[in-house]
Every structure is written in C-alpha cells, then in structure tokens.
Design an enzyme around this catalytic site. Structure first.
Site, short mmCIF file in Angstrom:
data_model
loop_
_atom_site.label_atom_id
_atom_site.label_comp_id
_atom_site.label_asym_id
_atom_site.label_seq_id
_atom_site.Cartn_x
_atom_site.Cartn_y
_atom_site.Cartn_z
N CYS A 17 -38.16 5.95 76.91
CA CYS A 17 -37.40 4.32 76.97
C CYS A 17 -35.83 4.95 76.87
CB CYS A 17 -37.94 3.27 76.88
SG CYS A 17 -37.50 2.83 75.23
N GLU B 108 -39.15 -5.65 75.09
CA GLU B 108 -38.23 -4.18 74.99
C GLU B 108 -38.65 -3.85 76.12
OE1 GLU B 108 -38.98 -2.52 71.33
OE2 GLU B 108 -38.42 -3.65 70.79
N GLY C 290 -42.11 -2.65 77.55
CA GLY C 290 -43.30 -1.81 78.27
C GLY C 290 -42.06 -2.00 79.70
N THR D 56 -43.68 -5.55 85.00
CA THR D 56 -43.74 -6.95 84.09
C THR D 56 -43.11 -7.63 82.75
OG1 THR D 56 -45.39 -4.33 83.79
CG2 THR D 56 -46.54 -5.82 82.26
N ASN E 216 -46.32 5.24 75.63
CA ASN E 216 -45.99 6.68 75.79
C ASN E 216 -45.73 6.49 73.99
OD1 ASN E 216 -43.55 4.09 75.33
ND2 ASN E 216 -41.68 5.37 75.93
P1 NDP Z 1 -46.52 -1.58 81.42
O1 NDP Z 1 -45.28 -2.64 81.75
O2 NDP Z 1 -47.01 -1.01 82.25
O3 NDP Z 1 -47.09 -1.47 80.02
C1 NDP Z 1 -47.01 -2.20 79.34
C2 NDP Z 1 -48.28 -2.80 78.21
O4 NDP Z 1 -48.25 -4.22 79.50
C3 NDP Z 1 -49.09 -1.90 78.57
O5 NDP Z 1 -50.46 -2.19 76.87
C4 NDP Z 1 -49.55 -2.52 79.60
O6 NDP Z 1 -51.41 -2.39 79.58
C5 NDP Z 1 -49.17 -3.89 79.50
N1 NDP Z 1 -48.99 -5.12 80.52
C6 NDP Z 1 -49.44 -4.21 81.88
N2 NDP Z 1 -49.48 -5.57 82.63
C7 NDP Z 1 -49.80 -7.05 81.64
C8 NDP Z 1 -50.07 -8.39 82.50
N3 NDP Z 1 -49.62 -9.26 83.46
N4 NDP Z 1 -49.60 -8.96 80.60
C9 NDP Z 1 -50.15 -8.90 79.97
N5 NDP Z 1 -49.55 -6.92 79.40
C10 NDP Z 1 -49.95 -6.30 80.49
O7 NDP Z 1 -45.97 -0.16 80.76
P2 NDP Z 1 -45.86 1.25 80.51
O8 NDP Z 1 -46.82 1.30 79.93
O9 NDP Z 1 -46.20 1.87 81.62
O10 NDP Z 1 -44.34 2.12 79.97
C11 NDP Z 1 -43.75 2.48 80.85
C12 NDP Z 1 -42.09 1.37 80.58
O11 NDP Z 1 -41.95 0.73 78.76
C13 NDP Z 1 -40.86 2.11 80.46
O12 NDP Z 1 -40.13 1.36 82.07
C14 NDP Z 1 -40.27 1.89 79.95
O13 NDP Z 1 -38.52 1.97 79.77
C15 NDP Z 1 -40.73 0.76 78.88
N6 NDP Z 1 -40.26 1.35 77.20
C16 NDP Z 1 -39.58 0.59 76.96
C17 NDP Z 1 -39.06 0.52 75.86
C18 NDP Z 1 -37.74 0.16 74.98
O14 NDP Z 1 -37.79 0.03 73.27
N7 NDP Z 1 -37.30 -1.11 75.68
C19 NDP Z 1 -39.93 1.26 74.90
C20 NDP Z 1 -40.81 2.02 75.26
C21 NDP Z 1 -41.55 2.20 76.45
P3 NDP Z 1 -51.60 -1.61 80.23
O15 NDP Z 1 -51.56 -0.15 80.34
O16 NDP Z 1 -53.14 -0.79 80.35
O17 NDP Z 1 -51.81 -2.00 82.12
#
Ligand code: NDP
Length: 482
Positions: free
Chosen positions: A282, A248, A226, A230, A150
């Site tokens: 987020c 986070e 993320g 996850t 994002n």
């Molecule tokens: P994801 O949890 O799907 O992915 C985050 C990252 O983790 C990506 O690089 C993804 O790779 C990777 N990933 C996915 N599965 C695994 C695994 N099993 N092991 C290791 N890495 C993995 O989140 P999104 O990308 O969909 O992001 C949105 C989410 O992030 C929302 O829930 C949002 O609220 C949260 N967020 C939280 C923030 C905070 O500061 N608290 C700030 C910004 C976002 P790939 O995309 O290549 O699958």
C-alpha cells in the site's frame, strides 16, 4: 493436498458445511491446498468461543497477556524459515523478502505489543474545584481483524497484537488468496498455550464470511486493512450499528525527487519504493514526480535500473521480482497498462506479462516491471491505485507544482521527499496530504508512530499506544472530594 482449517475455540476445525476453496501458488498457477470456505455456523461458534473467553482474558494481568504475546513472537522466530518459505509460495513474493521483511516484522509486531501491554496507562486529571477525574480504558469485548493478501502474516499480527494486548478476544479473517501463514500461526497459538477462544481465525471469501463478520451484532469493533472500495462498503454496514472502525486503505503515493537529492540513495530508494513486492504494498511510490531540470537524466537511469530487475522463481534467492498474487489481479494490472498506452502514455520499459526462466514458473502470473511517462497528472494511471509493478513519471517545474500534483488524488496514505534542502523538506512535510511522510528514505517504520492515511486512504489511524487505545473504550470517573 493440505487442508487449511479454521482455528476456533483453540481447535482446528473443518468448516461446518464442508465447503472448500482451492489455494493457488501464483508462481506456478497450480493449486497446492484447500481452504475452509466458512459460513455463519462457523462464525457463530467463533463468536461464542470469543465471548466465553473474554471475561477471563480481559481480567488476566496485562503482564501475563504480554508474556503470551512474547511466546507467540518467539514461536514465529523459531519457525521463521518454514514461515518464510510458506509465505513465498502463497504470495509469489521473493523469498529474500519474506525472510528479511515479512516474517521478522510479524514477530516484531508481537514483541512490540507484548511490551506495550505492560506500559499501557490511562489518564488522570485533577480539578481545582476539588475533584479528580480518571479514565478507565476498558477492552471492547469481541472484535474483528480483517487483513489483506499483500503482507499476510505481518498485517494479521499488526492487527491482532494490540487487540489481544488490550484484553479483547478476536475473530480474525485473513485474505482467502493467501491464508497459509495464518494457518501455520494458528498451530503456533496452540503450541504456545493461548487460551481457547481468545483468538479465532476464520477462513473464506470476503463478500461471504467477511461480510458476515462485519454484520455480526456481537462484534463491537472492526479493524480492517484492504482496498478503499471494500473499506467504504464495510463502513456502510458497520456505521449504523455504531461499531468502532479503523480502516487502513489504499494509496497512490508520490515519490518527489528534487535536483539536489543525493543521487545514489535517491535512485535506490525510488526503485525500491516502486517495485518492492511487485508494487503490491500500500505504501509503494507509484507516481514519481521529478524536478524538470533533471528529468531526462533521472528517466534514463531509472528505466535502465528497472529494466535489469531480476524476474524469477520466488523461491530463488537471487529473484528481485516475483509473481503477481492472483490471475485476476495480474489481468487488472495488464489492463491498466493497456489503458495508459491508449491514453497516450509512453511505455519506457516493461508493459506486458513476463515468463521467467525457471521451468516450474512457465504458467505463473508475472508482469514485467513497467515505467510509463507522458501522461497528465489527472489521467487514470496517475489517479487510480494499480497495485502492481507500474510506475508513472511526471516532471514538475517547482515546489508549488510538485505539491499540487502530489496532493491531487483522492488518496492520502504516504509520500516520500528526496532533497538535501532541510527547510524545503519540512515545508513539504507540513503541506503534503498524507498520513506517512518519509524524507530521504522509504518504508522506515517505527511501531510507536501512527500508521494510516488521510482522505480515501482511511480513518482511525493506529500505531503504538494509539493502536491499543483503539481497542478500548474510555470511561471517565469524576470523584468530588471537597
Ligand atoms: P480487499 O479490500 O479486497 O480485501 C481485504 C480483506 O477484506 C480480505 O481479507 C478480503 O477477503 C476481505 N473482504 C473483502 N470483501 C469484504 C467484505 N465485503 N466484508 C468484509 N471483508 C471483506 O483488499 P486486497 O486483499 O485486494 O488488498 C489490497 C488492498 O489493501 C490495496 O488497496 C492496498 O492499498 C490495501 N492495503 C492498505 C494498507 C494500509 O495500511 N493502508 C496495507 C496493505 C494493503 P478476501 O481476500 O478473502 O476476499
């Protein structure tokens, strides 16, 4: 088609298996690049390079590490326009936002930790018994930084900057959905002369290479941003290995509006909190709690303002609402709206996919900014993170009820309170279960403060010197001199 390569040991490399993934432009639904679909061979190379670079990097004077981070920040500033354009194409976010927010804030992260490197200090405690304790803060070694789609460059730099400043070497994995700014950044690292192996950026799928990174025995800490599901899966893998973890995660943040709020700034703030980056931040306020005495007035004006947000080509300067980042995510948002409708929610504006006027965007993934009301506070729409341009309105009778609704989810990332009653704002700030609380503002960030949430929104809050501390291990030395 441009190929997005891994950055390993200072070099740009194709994945060992020669497997590639398409990179899509959300606004047009077309592939415009190919991404390394990395595997364990690539990871082994990166871990070996990071391990080899660690002794020299960790011994490099902190001021010199800071100078290197500043050089990277300046490279981003010098490239800000191409980076803003690339991020807008990659994410579907309006270019006005990538120019104003994402790219300058990414540079600011690096500047901040460039300064912090030289200010980082450890503690010393004198004992009357005739002894002195001092605490060494040692870098951890090879650490992983995994970031989402994002705010791709902003969140990548937010994670790698404190890790590098503290003397660690990093394996970073950006989201496979939005890899382009990380790819451009790896070229800037080469230009800036970052020593090989200090930062390695590996591209590919989360459950594949992401999971392999988390499992790798030579990686000592994981800083992850993320989704909560996850994050939970990463914690399950990493905890038995005793890896240091910072998570986070997601949020379902309330904007709480009282009748005595300054109307204009409140209205601007609550619309911005709900719909910035199409609600894909987020920290977005996706539940708006409104004092019952002003509910109708608030609802009517809020709906009218949301209905006029300009949806369009993200590359158009005037656009306020761009595309949703991927087709599965767009469909998930539409599904959540449908569920809300079936649960008895009133769709006050929006509610469906949208087609902006620009011809090139006719196949793109757009969703109308949507406002819903009439749903119970414990309905799915008010409990689950939708992560799209969907805001639900909930009236409340008094402060006590507002607090119960605000705290009544499994998340605890952020909250904003809109009121001119100073005592009430302090009272609520004390009782709201959220890691970040804004009063009469939203998303105003001071990098010295902790960032992150409570409950399912994460653990190991980072920010300022705490972020650098996370990337170190303390060793206490006790010297008896009497
Ligand atoms: P994801 O949890 O799907 O992915 C985050 C990252 O983790 C990506 O690089 C993804 O790779 C990777 N990933 C996915 N599965 C695994 C695994 N099993 N092991 C290791 N890495 C993995 O989140 P999104 O990308 O969909 O992001 C949105 C989410 O992030 C929302 O829930 C949002 O609220 C949260 N967020 C939280 C923030 C905070 O500061 N608290 C700030 C910004 C976002 P790939 O995309 O290549 O699958």
């Amino acid at each position: 088609m441009e190929k997005i390569l891994n950055y390993i040991d200072g070099e740009l490399r194709a994945p060992a298996t020669d497997n590639w993934l398409d990179v899509m432009e959300p606004a047009t639904a077309t592939a415009y690049g190919q991404l390394s679909d990395s595997g364990v061979e690539d990871l082994e190379l990166a871990v070996a390079a990071a391990g080899a670079a660690f002794p020299a990097w960790s011994q490099t004077p902190a001021e010199e590490r800071g100078r290197m981070l500043r050089r990277l920040a300046q490279k981003i500033e010098a490239m800000s326009e191409p980076l803003a354009l690339a991020e807008s194409i990659d994410t579907g976010k309006p270019i006005a936002v990538t120019r104003k927010v994402d790219i300058p804030r990414a540079a600011r992260n690096l500047h901040f930790f460039a300064d912090a490197a030289s200010q980082f200090a450890s503690e010393s405690h004198h004992m009357e018994a005739g002894a002195i304790n001092y605490t060494l803060r040692m870098p951890l070694g090879v650490v992983a930084c995994i970031s989402p789609w994002n705010l791709p460059l902003y969140l990548l730099t937010w994670k790698i900057a404190p890790a590098l400043a503290a003397g660690n070497c990093v394996i970073a994995k950006p989201s496979e959905i939005t890899p382009v700014t990380a790819w451009l950044f790896s070229r800037l690292c080469q230009e800036a002369g970052l020593p090989p192996g200090v930062l390695n950026i590996i591209h590919g799928k989360g459950p594949g290479i992401g999971q392999a990174i988390v499992e790798h025995p030579a990686i000592n800490a994981i800083s992850f941003t993320g989704g909560s599901a996850t994050g939970a899966s990463i914690a399950r893998t990493a905890a038995p290995e005793f890896k240091k973890l910072s998570l986070e995660l997601g949020g379902k943040n309330p904007s709480i509006v009282f009748a005595d709020a300054d109307w204009e700034s409140m209205m601007n703030g609550v619309v911005r909190a709900g719909y910035s980056n199409q609600g894909q931040i987020c920290l977005c306020g996706s539940r708006v709690l409104v004092e019952a005495s002003i509910y109708e007035k608030f609802r009517d004006e809020f709906v009218a303002r949301v209905a006029t947000l300009k949806i369009g080509d993200p590359l158009n300067e005037e656009t306020e609402q761009g595309a949703i980042v991927s087709l599965p995510h767009r469909d998930k948002i539409l599904d959540c709206i449908e569920q809300a409708r079936q649960a008895g929610g009133n769709i006050l504006t929006g509610g469906g996919a949208s087609k902006p006027e620009a011809d090139r965007c006719s196949e793109g993934w757009f969703v109308e900014p949507t406002v819903i009301d009439g749903l119970a506070a414990d309905s799915a729409c008010n409990q689950d993170e939708i992560f799209g341009p969907v805001v639900s309105l909930i009236p409340f009778a008094d402060e006590e009820q507002a607090l119960a609704i605000a705290n009544g989810t499994r998340y605890g990332l952020a909250a904003s309170v809109w009121s001119s009653d100073v005592s009430r704002c302090h009272r609520l700030a004390e009782q709201l279960q959220a890691g970040l609380i804004w009063v009469n503002t939203w998303m105003l960030r001071d990098l010295r403060t902790p960032m992150g949430g409570l409950k399912s929104s994460g653990v190991g809050r980072e920010g300022g010197m705490e972020a650098m501390r996370f990337f170190t291990e303390p060793r206490n030395v006790c010297i008896k001199y009497r």
